[in-house]
Design an enzyme around this catalytic site. Structure first.
Site, short mmCIF file in Angstrom:
data_model
loop_
_atom_site.label_atom_id
_atom_site.label_comp_id
_atom_site.label_asym_id
_atom_site.label_seq_id
_atom_site.Cartn_x
_atom_site.Cartn_y
_atom_site.Cartn_z
N GLY A 84 0.82 -1.21 0.00
CA GLY A 84 0.00 0.00 0.00
C GLY A 84 0.85 1.25 0.00
O GLY A 84 2.06 1.20 -0.26
N ASN A 85 0.24 2.38 0.27
CA ASN A 85 0.99 3.63 0.37
C ASN A 85 0.38 4.51 1.44
O ASN A 85 -0.64 4.17 2.03
CB ASN A 85 1.04 4.34 -0.99
CG ASN A 85 -0.34 4.70 -1.48
OD1 ASN A 85 -1.02 5.53 -0.89
ND2 ASN A 85 -0.78 4.06 -2.57
N ARG A 86 1.00 5.63 1.70
CA ARG A 86 0.63 6.44 2.86
C ARG A 86 -0.48 7.46 2.59
O ARG A 86 -0.74 8.32 3.40
CB ARG A 86 1.87 7.20 3.36
CG ARG A 86 2.94 6.33 3.90
CD ARG A 86 4.08 7.19 4.45
NE ARG A 86 5.25 6.40 4.73
CZ ARG A 86 5.42 5.68 5.83
NH1 ARG A 86 4.48 5.65 6.74
NH2 ARG A 86 6.52 4.98 6.00
#
Ligand SMILES: Cc1cc2nc3c(=O)[nH]c(=O)nc-3n(C[C@H](O)[C@H](O)[C@H](O)COP(=O)(O)O)c2cc1C
Length: 411
Positions: free
Chosen positions: A208-210
């Site tokens: 995922g990412n932030r």
């Protein structure tokens, strides 16, 4: 309309001043009833001067007039903003230990409460139970917004903007705030993607990412406020971020997605009849080539199995080159970090030329910037990579600057 504006002792009491001014500008008669604690934050003269009416906190201040009964019976609407945890508890218990709570018991008109407090206080079972009790009795409790609280904390518990409180409260009594003029996106259909995609490694793990989704949600809210019919394609937003756009008079249609493939499908479906598509979501460039049905097990003594990645479709470039609808405006975001091969802006320029979108909003991320924060700073580039604008401030302010640029393109 005769409005009683209760103000209780929270840090957001200063916003009650803006709400008071707004209600007065709309022609309503407003009597402010602060609590003693509220006057620790904002002085009585401010409320008196802006309302043109006296201010008192006590039932014993004007005994011959029996203030609480006269005020309660004469009101068409009661708004309490901000409503502290303490006030919610007193109101839920039916206490009458100051002018505000006593007046509340005497009032028979619609009552709207806008709580504001730290997330822990809002989430506390006592506060939850008090809110539930008040709602069961027909009191309209506005969900707090999410964002910066006192100090550096963020989360649900923030007082919504005075404009939103006024709109929600007045719409309850059929006195919705007249729009000054139809918004400049009235009649336009827009699609905004927000959040960050997740690519499954196995049934329990993902890449995922932030991205928090806050900028995308701000874009959706700003477009809705300007009259657009908005679909928000939401990739893994925190619940409190989603809550801000699914309820209230400026609600957006929300399609929840998880992976890049799902996001692509949802954006293309909603984008087929859209005038504008804004890709604000952080989309994974790569995904695991295979996703086993069962969890990948750790085998003692053996190192981790490598994860082979394959490239995801470039949704923004596809949208820009295909144009799902003639004349559709396509906008992208480039979240960049500078590196040895170029600055944030140079990477953004290259991306703008590659993608073929009408506008690219380039922002620097990392080291506490961009992702998860309340503010943002972007440079707007056209398809050739030339700078056409700059915006900084709250994510809502940045959103409005971006829509200003889009409106120019639409006309
Ligand atoms: C700096 C400061 C900020 C506060 N902010 C809040 C707040 O945002 N929400 C809240 O419920 N209480 C807050 N409190 C606590 C209330 O002021 C306290 O519970 C008070 O008794 C509330 O009184 P009232 O409900 O009669 O206004 C704050 C207190 C201080 C000192």
């Amino acid at each position: 309309m005769r409005i009683l504006l209760g103000v209780t002792g929270g840090i957001a009491a200063y916003k009650a001043v803006l709400l008071l001014r707004l209600l007065r500008e709309q022609g309503h008669a407003v009597r402010v009833i602060p609590t003693r604690a509220a006057l620790e934050f904002v002085g009585a003269p401010t409320f008196e001067a802006l309302s043109g009416e006296p201010v008192s906190t006590e039932v014993f201040d004007d005994v011959p007039g029996v203030q609480h009964v006269a005020l309660g019976q004469g009101a068409d609407l009661v708004i309490v903003a901000p409503a502290t945890a303490d006030f919610l508890a007193r109101a839920a218990a039916g206490l009458a230990d100051d002018l505000l709570t006593t007046t509340l018991l005497a009032a028979r008109c619609p009552v709207v409460l806008a709580p504001a407090m730290h997330t822990e206080m809002w989430d506390h079972p006592a506060t939850r139970a008090n809110v539930a009790t008040l709602r069961e009795r027909g009191v309209h409790v506005i969900e707090p917004a999410s964002g910066r609280l006192t100090g550096t904390d963020t989360g649900p518990g923030r007082l919504p903007d005075p404009e939103d409180i006024a709109r929600e409260a007045l719409s309850l009594v059929g006195a919705a705030q007249p729009e000054a003029e139809p918004g400049d996106l009235a009649g336009r259909r827009v699609v905004v993607s927000a959040g960050g995609t997740r690519e499954a490694i196995d049934p329990v793990r993902f890449i995922g990412n932030r991205s928090s989704g806050r900028q995308g949600v701000a874009l959706a809210q700003a477009a809705a406020a300007r009259g657009a019919d908005v679909t928000l394609v939401a990739a893994n937003l925190a619940q409190d971020v989603t809550d801000q756009v699914v309820s209230g008079p400026r609600a957006c249609a929300v399609v929840r997605v998880e992976s890049t493939a799902e996001l692509r499908e949802a954006v293309r479906a909603a984008g087929a009849d859209a005038d504008v598509v804004v890709m604000a979501a952080a989309v994974a460039d790569f995904r695991p080539a295979v996703t086993p049905d069962a969890k990948i097990k750790k085998v003692p003594g053996q190192g981790p199995a490598p994860i082979e990645l394959v490239e995801n479709p470039d949704i923004l470039a596809e949208l820009a080159h295909e144009r799902l609808r003639p004349g559709q405006v396509v906008v992208g975001f480039a979240a960049e970090t500078g590196d040895a091969s170029g600055s944030v802006l140079e990477h953004g320029r290259a991306k703008a030329r590659r993608k073929g979108a009408d506008l690219i909003a380039v922002n620097a991320v990392g080291s506490g910037r961009g992702f998860g924060t309340d503010s943002n700073e972007v440079t707007l580039l056209d398809g050739a990579g030339d700078v056409v604008g700059q915006a900084s401030g709250s994510k809502r302010e940045v959103a409005d600057a971006l829509w200003d640029a889009v409106v120019k393109l639409l006309s």
